[in-house]
Design a protein around this motif. Structure first.
Motif, mmCIF file in Angstrom:
data_model
loop_
_atom_site.group_PDB
_atom_site.id
_atom_site.type_symbol
_atom_site.label_atom_id
_atom_site.label_comp_id
_atom_site.label_asym_id
_atom_site.label_seq_id
_atom_site.Cartn_x
_atom_site.Cartn_y
_atom_site.Cartn_z
ATOM 1 N N LYS A 17 14.855 -42.788 0.260
ATOM 2 C CA LYS A 17 13.778 -41.792 0.380
ATOM 3 C C LYS A 17 14.231 -40.639 1.271
ATOM 4 O O LYS A 17 13.977 -39.473 0.968
ATOM 5 N N LYS A 18 14.894 -40.985 2.352
ATOM 6 C CA LYS A 18 15.382 -39.966 3.292
ATOM 7 C C LYS A 18 16.399 -39.049 2.598
ATOM 8 O O LYS A 18 16.345 -37.823 2.738
ATOM 9 N N VAL A 19 17.318 -39.635 1.827
ATOM 10 C CA VAL A 19 18.316 -38.850 1.091
ATOM 11 C C VAL A 19 17.624 -37.923 0.094
ATOM 12 O O VAL A 19 17.955 -36.730 0.004
ATOM 13 N N ILE A 20 16.664 -38.452 -0.642
ATOM 14 C CA ILE A 20 15.921 -37.646 -1.620
ATOM 15 C C ILE A 20 15.222 -36.490 -0.913
ATOM 16 O O ILE A 20 15.315 -35.337 -1.348
ATOM 17 N N GLN A 21 14.554 -36.783 0.183
ATOM 18 C CA GLN A 21 13.800 -35.753 0.893
ATOM 19 C C GLN A 21 14.708 -34.693 1.519
ATOM 20 O O GLN A 21 14.370 -33.511 1.517
ATOM 21 N N GLU A 22 15.856 -35.105 2.021
ATOM 22 C CA GLU A 22 16.795 -34.133 2.606
ATOM 23 C C GLU A 22 17.334 -33.183 1.544
ATOM 24 O O GLU A 22 17.385 -31.966 1.750
ATOM 25 N N ILE A 23 17.759 -33.738 0.425
ATOM 26 C CA ILE A 23 18.270 -32.882 -0.658
ATOM 27 C C ILE A 23 17.146 -32.001 -1.194
ATOM 28 O O ILE A 23 17.328 -30.800 -1.403
ATOM 29 N N TRP A 24 15.989 -32.603 -1.387
ATOM 30 C CA TRP A 24 14.869 -31.843 -1.939
ATOM 31 C C TRP A 24 14.477 -30.680 -1.033
ATOM 32 O O TRP A 24 14.093 -29.616 -1.523
ATOM 33 N N SER A 25 14.575 -30.843 0.271
ATOM 34 C CA SER A 25 14.209 -29.739 1.171
ATOM 35 C C SER A 25 15.083 -28.522 0.900
ATOM 36 O O SER A 25 14.611 -27.384 0.952
ATOM 37 N N ARG A 26 16.350 -28.741 0.566
ATOM 38 C CA ARG A 26 17.239 -27.616 0.237
ATOM 39 C C ARG A 26 16.912 -27.073 -1.160
ATOM 40 O O ARG A 26 16.907 -25.857 -1.366
ATOM 41 N N VAL A 27 16.659 -27.969 -2.088
ATOM 42 C CA VAL A 27 16.313 -27.549 -3.450
ATOM 43 C C VAL A 27 15.019 -26.730 -3.424
ATOM 44 O O VAL A 27 14.941 -25.647 -4.001
ATOM 45 N N TYR A 28 14.021 -27.257 -2.730
ATOM 46 C CA TYR A 28 12.700 -26.624 -2.744
ATOM 47 C C TYR A 28 12.686 -25.284 -2.008
ATOM 48 O O TYR A 28 11.822 -24.439 -2.265
ATOM 49 N N ASP A 135 25.948 -32.226 -1.436
ATOM 50 C CA ASP A 135 24.873 -33.145 -1.067
ATOM 51 C C ASP A 135 24.755 -34.315 -2.043
ATOM 52 O O ASP A 135 24.235 -35.370 -1.690
ATOM 53 N N PHE A 136 25.210 -34.086 -3.264
ATOM 54 C CA PHE A 136 24.961 -35.066 -4.324
ATOM 55 C C PHE A 136 26.080 -36.114 -4.374
ATOM 56 O O PHE A 136 26.859 -36.185 -5.316
ATOM 57 N N THR A 137 26.110 -36.929 -3.336
ATOM 58 C CA THR A 137 27.082 -38.021 -3.213
ATOM 59 C C THR A 137 26.707 -39.135 -4.180
ATOM 60 O O THR A 137 25.602 -39.127 -4.745
ATOM 61 N N PRO A 138 27.577 -40.143 -4.370
ATOM 62 C CA PRO A 138 27.198 -41.291 -5.196
ATOM 63 C C PRO A 138 25.906 -41.957 -4.687
ATOM 64 O O PRO A 138 25.063 -42.373 -5.491
ATOM 65 N N GLU A 139 25.733 -42.022 -3.361
ATOM 66 C CA GLU A 139 24.507 -42.594 -2.790
ATOM 67 C C GLU A 139 23.291 -41.764 -3.209
ATOM 68 O O GLU A 139 22.246 -42.308 -3.586
ATOM 69 N N ALA A 140 23.436 -40.442 -3.122
ATOM 70 C CA ALA A 140 22.341 -39.551 -3.507
ATOM 71 C C ALA A 140 22.042 -39.672 -4.996
ATOM 72 O O ALA A 140 20.872 -39.687 -5.401
ATOM 73 N N HIS A 141 23.077 -39.789 -5.802
ATOM 74 C CA HIS A 141 22.888 -39.933 -7.242
ATOM 75 C C HIS A 141 22.080 -41.195 -7.538
ATOM 76 O O HIS A 141 21.158 -41.182 -8.362
#
Length: 166
Positions: A17-28, A135-141
């Motif tokens: 969830k933290k990874v999703i939210q961190e990436i999303w903050s940059r996307v958004y 940002d889109f590491t294997p973990e993030a994917h």
């Protein structure tokens, strides 16, 4: 096999969830531009999806789509809905509620086939991975794959709830 995988929504861990939210903050932060990129790629890859949009269903040129105020407006709405889900990943009732509203509206009012949500969430991941490669590491994917499954599962559950018949 793939359909079964899509039907199951795997639990998203706190770390994911933290990874999703961190990436999303940059996307958004680039909400409209990224949203427009997602929709243009979606319509280019799946032109049959345009049939549900009277305002831009005849547009073939991605540049023309990019300039469409209606497409930009829809991109903001899509990104806003995803933002609400991402912001509320720790509140499963809120996530279910938001995605149920999206699903019901698209099933009853817009008559959109649910398969398009599977396709759209796939395009969402492609665009995020390309625009944010560091940002889109294997973990993030892995985390985002669970996120797209969560979206698709909840939206299609709403279709089933309203008795969607193709």
């Amino acid at each position: 096999m793939e359909i079964e995988r899509w039907e199951r929504s795997e639990e998203i861990s706190d770390a994911e969830k933290k990874v999703i939210q961190e990436i999303w903050s940059r996307v958004y932060a680039n909400c409209e531009d990224v949203g427009v990129s997602i929709l243009i790629r979606f319509f280019v890859n799946f032109p049959s999806a345009k049939q549900y949009f009277s305002q831009f269903k005849h547009m073939e040129d991605p540049l023309e789509m990019e300039r469409s105020l209606q497409l930009r407006k829809h991109a903001r709405r899509v990104m806003g809905a995803i933002n609400t889900v991402v912001e509320n990943l720790n509140d499963s009732e809120k996530v279910s509620s938001v995605l149920a509203l999206v699903g019901k509206a698209h099933a009853l009012k817009h008559k959109v086939e649910p398969i398009y949500f599977k396709k759209l969430t796939g395009v969402l991941l492609e665009v995020i991975a390309e625009e944010y490669p560091n940002d889109f590491t294997p973990e993030a994917h892995g985390a985002w794959t669970k996120m797209k499954t969560l979206i698709y599962t909840h939206v299609t559950a709403a279709y089933k709830e309203v008795g969607w018949a193709q």
